[in-house]
Motif scaffolding. Structure first.
Motif, PDB file in Angstrom:
ATOM      1  N   ILE A 287       0.844  -1.207   0.000  1.00 44.65           N
ATOM      2  CA  ILE A 287       0.000   0.000   0.000  1.00 44.65           C
ATOM      3  C   ILE A 287       0.876   1.252   0.000  1.00 44.65           C
ATOM      4  O   ILE A 287       0.649   2.200  -0.771  1.00 44.65           O
ATOM      5  N   ALA A 288       1.887   1.283   0.870  1.00 40.41           N
ATOM      6  CA  ALA A 288       2.754   2.464   0.982  1.00 40.41           C
ATOM      7  C   ALA A 288       3.507   2.719  -0.320  1.00 40.41           C
ATOM      8  O   ALA A 288       3.606   3.867  -0.785  1.00 40.41           O
ATOM      9  N   ILE A 289       4.030   1.670  -0.921  1.00 43.42           N
ATOM     10  CA  ILE A 289       4.782   1.809  -2.180  1.00 43.42           C
ATOM     11  C   ILE A 289       3.872   2.297  -3.301  1.00 43.42           C
ATOM     12  O   ILE A 289       4.252   3.176  -4.083  1.00 43.42           O
ATOM     13  N   THR A 290       2.677   1.746  -3.369  1.00 41.61           N
ATOM     14  CA  THR A 290       1.735   2.141  -4.422  1.00 41.61           C
ATOM     15  C   THR A 290       1.348   3.614  -4.293  1.00 41.61           C
ATOM     16  O   THR A 290       1.376   4.367  -5.277  1.00 41.61           O
ATOM     17  N   ILE A 291       1.008   4.046  -3.063  1.00 41.97           N
ATOM     18  CA  ILE A 291       0.602   5.439  -2.855  1.00 41.97           C
ATOM     19  C   ILE A 291       1.758   6.392  -3.166  1.00 41.97           C
ATOM     20  O   ILE A 291       1.592   7.398  -3.868  1.00 41.97           O
ATOM     21  N   GLY A 292       2.948   6.086  -2.651  1.00 45.83           N
ATOM     22  CA  GLY A 292       4.095   6.956  -2.875  1.00 45.83           C
ATOM     23  C   GLY A 292       4.461   7.077  -4.345  1.00 45.83           C
ATOM     24  O   GLY A 292       4.694   8.180  -4.852  1.00 45.83           O
ATOM     25  N   THR A 293       4.498   5.930  -5.048  1.00 46.60           N
ATOM     26  CA  THR A 293       4.895   5.942  -6.460  1.00 46.60           C
ATOM     27  C   THR A 293       3.852   6.620  -7.328  1.00 46.60           C
ATOM     28  O   THR A 293       4.181   7.450  -8.194  1.00 46.60           O
TER      29      THR A 293
END
Length: 599
Positions: A287-293
């Motif tokens: 979730i964190a990687i998807t939102i940040g990217t």
């Protein structure tokens, strides 16, 4: 800002000089029996709860703790300002070139001042360089055997592993394999630059949990260099991409319990299996990687649109070149052409005829300068023939090798050999993948993965036509960087461990992120395992903080120096620590919030 940079440089130089003189003045010091560094139990402060009191007590019991920490922070300061040294090196080179043009220095001479500043501007050598200062300080305070014993007690398995996995992961078959996999994905989106960018950055997160962070960093950094950085995007987008790569690989490593160094430090001690890791960290990482990217992708959407045409032009140019030009056939045609032109023009005949005249002139000069007795006693003509032919042959091989007989030519090393686009057989890709998996599976057994690496080098030799040149320099520099960081970082336990053990969960999570930014996150999680009776909430806080902060600086996560080494050529005067931190803050903050809110 320039004034402060110059002040820092003076502090660094004077500190080193003072330590050297202190070392020289204490060479006759008798052997000490002190244990170095002192174990935590020796401080006898387990019952103390006040952090400041603990640190004061430890510093009073062992004053050398303050010296090793000062040297560590000087090394960190040096690493943050390597761009200053690189910029000064270019200035000195320009000044030296002017002296060459004025005839004041030799044409082939080099500026030693520029060379030294280039050396000081290489971030990979910083911690190794300051390890020398640490050794001098330790030998001065204790004695030289104490420092040698300390160095020998450290484990350098991780730097050695990174050297091996970096060489294998950067091989042509491995890069072609993952490029082929990604191409199957991005062609669904018409091979756009946006699709390549997203696919590589998201792939980096998943690879870091399955083929280790160093391998993931090597593969994805080289793919980004070939597909994205070659298009010369804006400075902001360059740093955004680099920051996302670092953050994604660090955060993505928490999906499993066997690939990420900061996770590996705790899983056996705290008995965390792969199911535990995914349920407590893995899905939150996604979730964190998807939102940040995606957030950064939306912010730079307009620039991606402007990069699309250069991207398509580059891909079409490569397509045309590979479809209509055969390197092998052209090389044969040019070789025949050289011989035909020479046969008609007689160029090689003229060169050899002139060489004979030049040699005869040298012999005539020797006869005029030498006495009759010397000429009769010694074989003057033979001596001149031997030296002249040696120089002439070397010069011809350097300047006109195509006109020499094939057996007389030097082997030509094509500087663009690595950029060729010939197909790599699938069985070679599979063999390389097996070598990489063997290295990963035996990452904790140095002898086994080194033995596998020796087999890999043999396989590389017999399949050399399908390989690119092995880049040992980058891998060795990265390994040297991490080894130096281990030497310094291990000595910081005296103050880092009490901080980790005396903070509430939220404070510990934030402290772990901050500490990670200037120390390897694996060292932070390792030190947390030394804290007795560590509650589960604090375990979660320190690990989530360590993986979250792994993208803030080059030294925050062990794979980061790999990406820095590969992508540094695309940044003027190297990668700026402040710019990297600036663009890494957003995805780091996103990851921090996700791990905290969803806990």
């Amino acid at each position: 800002m320039k004034k402060y940079k110059k002040l820092l440089v003076k502090i660094l130089i004077y500190s080193a000089i003072i330590l050297i003189f202190v070392f020289i003045g204490t060479l006759d010091r008798p052997l000490k029996s002190d244990v170095f560094p002192l174990p935590s139990a020796v401080y006898n402060d387990a019952s103390e709860t006040n952090l400041l009191t603990i640190l004061k007590g430890r510093l009073f019991k062992e004053p050398f703790n303050g010296i090793v920490t000062l040297i560590f922070f000087l090394a960190i300061s040096h690493s943050l300002f390597v761009n200053y040294f690189s910029a000064k090196a270019h200035v000195f080179e320009s000044e030296f070139e002017q002296l060459k043009n004025q005839g004041k220095v030799g044409r082939d001479s080099k500026s030693m001042k520029a060379t030294i500043y280039h050396f000081l501007g290489e971030v990979e050598v910083v911690f190794g360089l300051w390890a020398v200062v640490l050794g001098i300080a330790c030998a001065s305070y204790y004695d030289w055997p104490t420092f040698v014993n300390y160095i020998n007690t450290l484990s350098y398995r991780e730097p050695i592993f990174i050297i091996v996995i970096m060489v294998i992961a950067s091989s042509r078959p491995i890069l072609k394999l993952f490029e082929l996999i990604l191409w199957r994905i991005v062609k669904i989106f018409k091979g756009s630059i946006e699709a390549w960018w997203l696919a590589i950055l998201i792939l980096s997160a998943f690879l870091s949990s399955f083929v280790t962070g160093p391998a993931a960093m090597t593969i994805c950094a080289m793919l980004l260099a070939d597909k994205f950085f070659v298009l010369n995007p804006s400075k902001a987008l360059k740093y955004t991409t680099l920051a996302l790569l670092f953050v994604n690989i660090s955060v993505g490593g928490a999906m499993t319990n066997f690939a990420s160094p900061p996770v590996l430090m705790v899983v056996d001690v705290w008995h965390w299996d792969i199911v535990f890791m995914f349920l407590n960290f893995g899905w939150k990482s996604i979730i964190a990687i998807t939102i940040g990217t995606v957030s950064y992708f939306i912010m730079f959407r307009k620039e991606f649109k402007t990069l699309e045409k250069p991207h398509q032009d580059l891909q079409f140019k490569r397509y045309i070149q590979n479809r209509f030009i055969s390197q092998k056939e052209l090389e044969i045609l040019f070789e025949d052409l050289e011989q035909n032109v020479d046969a008609r023009m007689g160029f090689s005949y003229e060169v050899k005829a002139f060489s004979v005249i030049l040699k005869d002139n040298l012999k005539a000069l020797a006869r005029r300068k030498l006495t009759k007795e010397e000429i009769e006693e010694y074989e003057v003509d033979d001596a001149i023939d031997e030296k002249f032919e040696s120089i002439a042959n070397k010069q011809f091989r350097r300047t006109i090798p195509g006109l020499l007989a094939s057996e007389e030519r030097e082997e030509y090393n094509d500087p663009d050999w690595d950029q060729r686009d010939d197909r790599v057989p699938f069985w070679i890709m599979g063999a390389h993948l097996l070598f990489m998996l063997w290295t990963i599976m035996n990452a904790h057994e140095t002898i086994l993965f080194l033995a596998g690496f020796l087999f890999y080098l043999g396989f590389y030799q017999i399949t050399s036509y399908y390989q690119n040149k092995i880049e040992f320099r980058t891998a060795l520099l990265v390994g040297f960087f991490l080894a130096g960081l281990i030497v310094h970082g291990t000595l910081q336990e005296w103050w880092i461990a009490p901080i980790l053990g005396n903070l509430p969960p939220l404070g510990l999570n934030f402290a772990s992120i901050v500490l990670t930014s200037f120390n390897d996150n694996a060292a932070i999680t390792y030190l947390s395992t030394l804290v007795p009776n560590f509650p589960d909430a604090l375990k979660y806080a320190v690990v989530s903080g360590a993986i979250t902060g792994g993208g803030l600086t080059i030294i925050a996560n062990s794979p980061n120096p790999i990406g820095q080494s590969i992508l540094k050529p695309f940044f003027n005067n190297g990668i700026e620590a402040g710019s990297l931190l600036k663009y890494a803050l957003m995805p780091t903050a996103v990851a921090m919030i996700i791990f905290f809110v969803l806990h």
